[in-house]
Design a protein around this motif. Structure first.
Motif, PDB file in Angstrom:
ATOM      1  N   VAL A   1       2.542   6.594  -7.041  1.00 16.22           N
ATOM      2  CA  VAL A   1       1.700   7.706  -7.499  1.00 16.22           C
ATOM      3  C   VAL A   1       2.383   9.039  -7.215  1.00 16.22           C
ATOM      4  O   VAL A   1       2.373   9.959  -8.045  1.00 16.22           O
ATOM      5  CB  VAL A   1       0.320   7.632  -6.825  1.00 16.22           C
TER       6      VAL A   1
ATOM      7  N   PHE B   1       2.569   1.658  -3.386  1.00  8.07           N
ATOM      8  CA  PHE B   1       1.660   2.176  -4.409  1.00  8.07           C
ATOM      9  C   PHE B   1       1.491   3.686  -4.268  1.00  8.07           C
ATOM     10  O   PHE B   1       1.527   4.427  -5.267  1.00  8.07           O
ATOM     11  CB  PHE B   1       0.310   1.475  -4.308  1.00  8.07           C
ATOM     12  N   ARG B   2       1.313   4.152  -3.043  1.00 10.81           N
ATOM     13  CA  ARG B   2       1.168   5.587  -2.841  1.00 10.81           C
ATOM     14  C   ARG B   2       2.455   6.319  -3.207  1.00 10.81           C
ATOM     15  O   ARG B   2       2.416   7.428  -3.760  1.00 10.81           O
ATOM     16  CB  ARG B   2       0.776   5.879  -1.390  1.00 10.81           C
TER      17      ARG B   2
ATOM     18  N   PHE C   1      -9.197   2.358  -4.407  1.00  9.92           N
ATOM     19  CA  PHE C   1      -9.550   1.431  -5.474  1.00  9.92           C
ATOM     20  C   PHE C   1      -8.683   0.176  -5.481  1.00  9.92           C
ATOM     21  O   PHE C   1      -8.851  -0.673  -6.364  1.00  9.92           O
ATOM     22  CB  PHE C   1      -9.439   2.136  -6.827  1.00  9.92           C
ATOM     23  N   LEU C   2      -7.756   0.048  -4.552  1.00 13.25           N
ATOM     24  CA  LEU C   2      -6.948  -1.163  -4.463  1.00 13.25           C
ATOM     25  C   LEU C   2      -7.792  -2.326  -3.926  1.00 13.25           C
ATOM     26  O   LEU C   2      -8.825  -2.110  -3.272  1.00 13.25           O
ATOM     27  CB  LEU C   2      -5.746  -0.925  -3.555  1.00 13.25           C
TER      28      LEU C   2
ATOM     29  N   ARG D   1       0.834  -1.204   0.000  1.00 12.67           N
ATOM     30  CA  ARG D   1       0.000   0.000   0.000  1.00 12.67           C
ATOM     31  C   ARG D   1       0.874   1.263   0.000  1.00 12.67           C
ATOM     32  O   ARG D   1       0.631   2.207  -0.741  1.00 12.67           O
ATOM     33  CB  ARG D   1      -0.925  -0.018   1.208  1.00 12.67           C
TER      34      ARG D   1
ATOM     35  N   ILE E   1      -6.806   9.055  -2.443  1.00  6.78           N
ATOM     36  CA  ILE E   1      -8.025   8.755  -3.205  1.00  6.78           C
ATOM     37  C   ILE E   1      -7.832   7.493  -4.042  1.00  6.78           C
ATOM     38  O   ILE E   1      -8.722   6.632  -4.114  1.00  6.78           O
ATOM     39  CB  ILE E   1      -8.391   9.961  -4.101  1.00  6.78           C
ATOM     40  N   LEU E   2      -6.667   7.356  -4.671  1.00  6.20           N
ATOM     41  CA  LEU E   2      -6.433   6.200  -5.536  1.00  6.20           C
ATOM     42  C   LEU E   2      -6.262   4.903  -4.749  1.00  6.20           C
ATOM     43  O   LEU E   2      -6.577   3.827  -5.265  1.00  6.20           O
ATOM     44  CB  LEU E   2      -5.191   6.443  -6.391  1.00  6.20           C
ATOM     45  N   VAL E   3      -5.792   4.989  -3.514  1.00  2.87           N
ATOM     46  CA  VAL E   3      -5.591   3.772  -2.733  1.00  2.87           C
ATOM     47  C   VAL E   3      -6.919   3.117  -2.376  1.00  2.87           C
ATOM     48  O   VAL E   3      -6.962   1.920  -2.040  1.00  2.87           O
ATOM     49  CB  VAL E   3      -4.768   4.091  -1.470  1.00  2.87           C
TER      50      VAL E   3
ATOM     51  N   VAL F   1      -4.068  12.912  -3.621  1.00  3.93           N
ATOM     52  CA  VAL F   1      -4.305  12.088  -4.810  1.00  3.93           C
ATOM     53  C   VAL F   1      -4.047  10.615  -4.507  1.00  3.93           C
ATOM     54  O   VAL F   1      -4.844   9.731  -4.883  1.00  3.93           O
ATOM     55  CB  VAL F   1      -3.424  12.577  -5.965  1.00  3.93           C
ATOM     56  N   SER F   2      -2.956  10.316  -3.813  1.00  2.58           N
ATOM     57  CA  SER F   2      -2.652   8.918  -3.502  1.00  2.58           C
ATOM     58  C   SER F   2      -3.665   8.329  -2.531  1.00  2.58           C
ATOM     59  O   SER F   2      -3.996   7.138  -2.609  1.00  2.58           O
ATOM     60  CB  SER F   2      -1.238   8.808  -2.925  1.00  2.58           C
TER      61      SER F   2
END
Length: 534
Positions: free
Chosen positions: A158, A154-155, A216-217, A151, A212-214, A209-210
């Motif tokens: 991004v 991934f952040r 969807f993992l 996790r 928000i996108l996390v 931004v990261s």
């Protein structure tokens, strides 16, 4: 010449600075990593602390090394034209599956653009990978074992991708040479407040931004913990992202400082080479370097400092040696880029564009930017043109008092400098939409066609609102100041020549200039003599 006097390759300067940059960037990175290790909100490692401390320290430095190397991959002295994603895809397909064929885009210069675009894509990938590794190294797992590391990685990915896009979009990869050269440590210290401020802003945007996108993992990456632990993790990641951004900002600033500082292309003072031929090192760098490369820019910067300042008077005195060959070579390398600029602008203004005549070009809407790409590329080298104009003007003005053998006048360099500067100024002013008419007393058969042409009207309204107009305006200002610098130093001689009717004989070339006509150059020079050129 003997081996001791042979100049070192100009590319060696770039390699040495690159290696020095990689060494120096590790110092702030180490300090920032130690600062992150002291953070009380950082979660402890479940195993031997010293082992994971060494692993995270090495991984963090590897990530910074990857990012720093990618900076040198895309850095340039002037902006590069890039291909659109569609054209890039077509060119890559052509390169992979149809070797030896012509470009699908039909443009002869698309292959270099493909290489430049690929380097930028490699930089974005390197920034994303560097962000992922650096985030895991600084923030730890943040709970959740392997899924927690994924996790955070991934952040960080991004975060690095966003920073890479921001870096490319803002054209921060273009090297900006400071007007006043300061010691490297002082220049680096002056950029610390800006780096900290920008890191705070970028870390806030990347955090949102990261985050928000996390969402969807897959559910395995999400950590179900208490509110207190969740808040602590968010604070830890924000602090870690700020420290990573700070490392990148400091690396960028250090890269700019080390690559734009002055390089002295001269043999050691007091050596045999300094006594016999002290200018050969500089001329070799100016004449043999790749056009628009960093060594060439550093050589022109060194030449400009010699001509304008009094720090290396012994090197400037060597320009005026008795034979005059050195002076002609120095003036030639100064005028060549300005002549090319005037010729490019003249060819673009006088030739049809996209199969249309000049009259149809005048009817284009002010918001139509179809000609911008054609006209913008010559102005990308504004810094180089400014150095050339300042160097040529300063050297011509100083020749009035320092030229003991009169090589500037005997070689015809004075006329070449004045003619090139005025011709380039006329080309830039025509590009800006300024009309230049020749009075009747200065018009002859050779100038009637140019004076009555529509060159001065091409794209006037469009150019004044285009994004390149500020560069044209700045370059015109540099050229006018350079001409006035010569006129002020040699005013008495020019006025005396004008009274005797030999002004154009000694101060204007006889052949066709790169832009305009002989009569137009004489008229413009008389305006400068009367201090009425604006």
């Amino acid at each position: 010449m003997p081996p001791a006097a042979r100049p070192a390759p100009p590319d060696a300067v770039v390699r040495n600075r690159f290696l020095g940059f990689l060494i120096w960037q590790s110092i702030p990175s180490t300090l920032i990593f130690l600062l992150s290790a002291l953070s009380p909100s950082k979660p402890p490692f479940p195993f031997a602390p010293w082992f994971f401390a060494v692993i995270t320290f090495l991984s963090f430095h590897l990530s910074q090394l990857l990012f720093s190397a990618s900076l040198s991959l895309i850095s340039s002295t002037h902006p590069h034209p890039l291909l659109s994603p569609l054209k890039l895809s077509l060119e890559l397909i052509r390169f992979l599956f149809v070797p030896g064929g012509s470009d699908l885009t039909g443009s002869p210069g698309s292959r270099p653009r493909v290489r430049v675009t690929v380097r930028f894509l490699a930089f974005l990938a390197a920034a994303a990978v560097s962000g992922s590794v650096a985030a895991v190294s600084v923030c730890g797992e943040l709970g959740g074992g392997v899924w927690g590391i994924g996790r955070v990685g991934f952040r960080g990915f991004v975060m690095g991708l966003l920073y890479g896009l921001y870096y490319v979009y803002k054209r921060r990869w273009v090297l900006e040479f400071p007007i006043i050269q300061r010691p490297p440590f002082f220049s680096f210290k002056m950029g610390l407040p800006t780096a900290i401020t920008r890191s705070l802003k970028l870390s806030g945007a990347a955090y949102l931004v990261s985050a928000i996108l996390v969402v969807f993992l897959p559910h395995q990456f999400h950590n179900r913990v208490t509110i207190e632990r969740l808040i602590a993790e968010q604070i830890t990641f924000y602090i870690g992202s700020f420290l990573v951004f700070l490392c990148w900002e400091l690396s960028h600033h250090l890269h700019q400082v080390l690559n734009t500082k002055r390089c002295i292309f001269a043999p050691p003072k007091g050596s045999a080479a300094a006594e016999t031929n002290p200018t050969e090192h500089l001329l070799a760098a100016l004449e043999e370097s790749t056009p628009n490369s960093l060594p060439q820019y550093l050589a022109y910067l060194d030449l400009c400092m010699i001509c304008e300042n009094n720090v290396d008077t012994w090197r400037r005195a060597a320009f005026f040696e008795e034979s005059g060959e050195t002076y002609k070579r120095v003036v030639s390398v100064c005028l060549r880029p300005l002549e090319q600029l005037a010729s490019k602008l003249g060819d673009g203004l006088e030739s049809p564009v996209n199969g249309k005549s000049q009259i149809s070009n005048q009817l284009l809407s002010p918001t139509d930017q179809r000609l911008d790409s054609k006209y913008s590329e010559p102005f990308d080298n504004f810094q180089l043109y400014a150095w050339c104009a300042w160097s040529a003007a300063s050297l011509t003005a100083r020749s009035n008092t320092e030229d003991r053998f009169g090589v500037a006048q005997r070689s015809g360099s004075n006329a070449a400098v004045i003619s090139t500067l005025i011709s380039c100024l006329l080309a830039v002013e025509t590009y800006m939409g300024k009309k230049t008419n020749v009075p009747a007393q200065f018009m002859g058969p050779a100038s009637i066609k140019w004076a009555t042409s529509s060159v001065g009207n091409v794209g006037v309204a469009k150019k004044r609102v285009g994004p390149i107009h500020p560069k044209a305006y700045a370059l015109a200002d540099v050229l006018k100041n350079s001409i006035y610098h010569i006129v002020s130093a040699c005013h008495d001689q020019m006025v005396s020549s004008a009274k005797t009717g030999v002004l154009e004989k000694y101060w204007v070339i006889e052949g066709k200039p790169p832009f305009g006509s002989h009569e137009l150059l004489v008229q413009k020079l008389r305006l400068f003599l009367d201090f009425r050129a604006s």
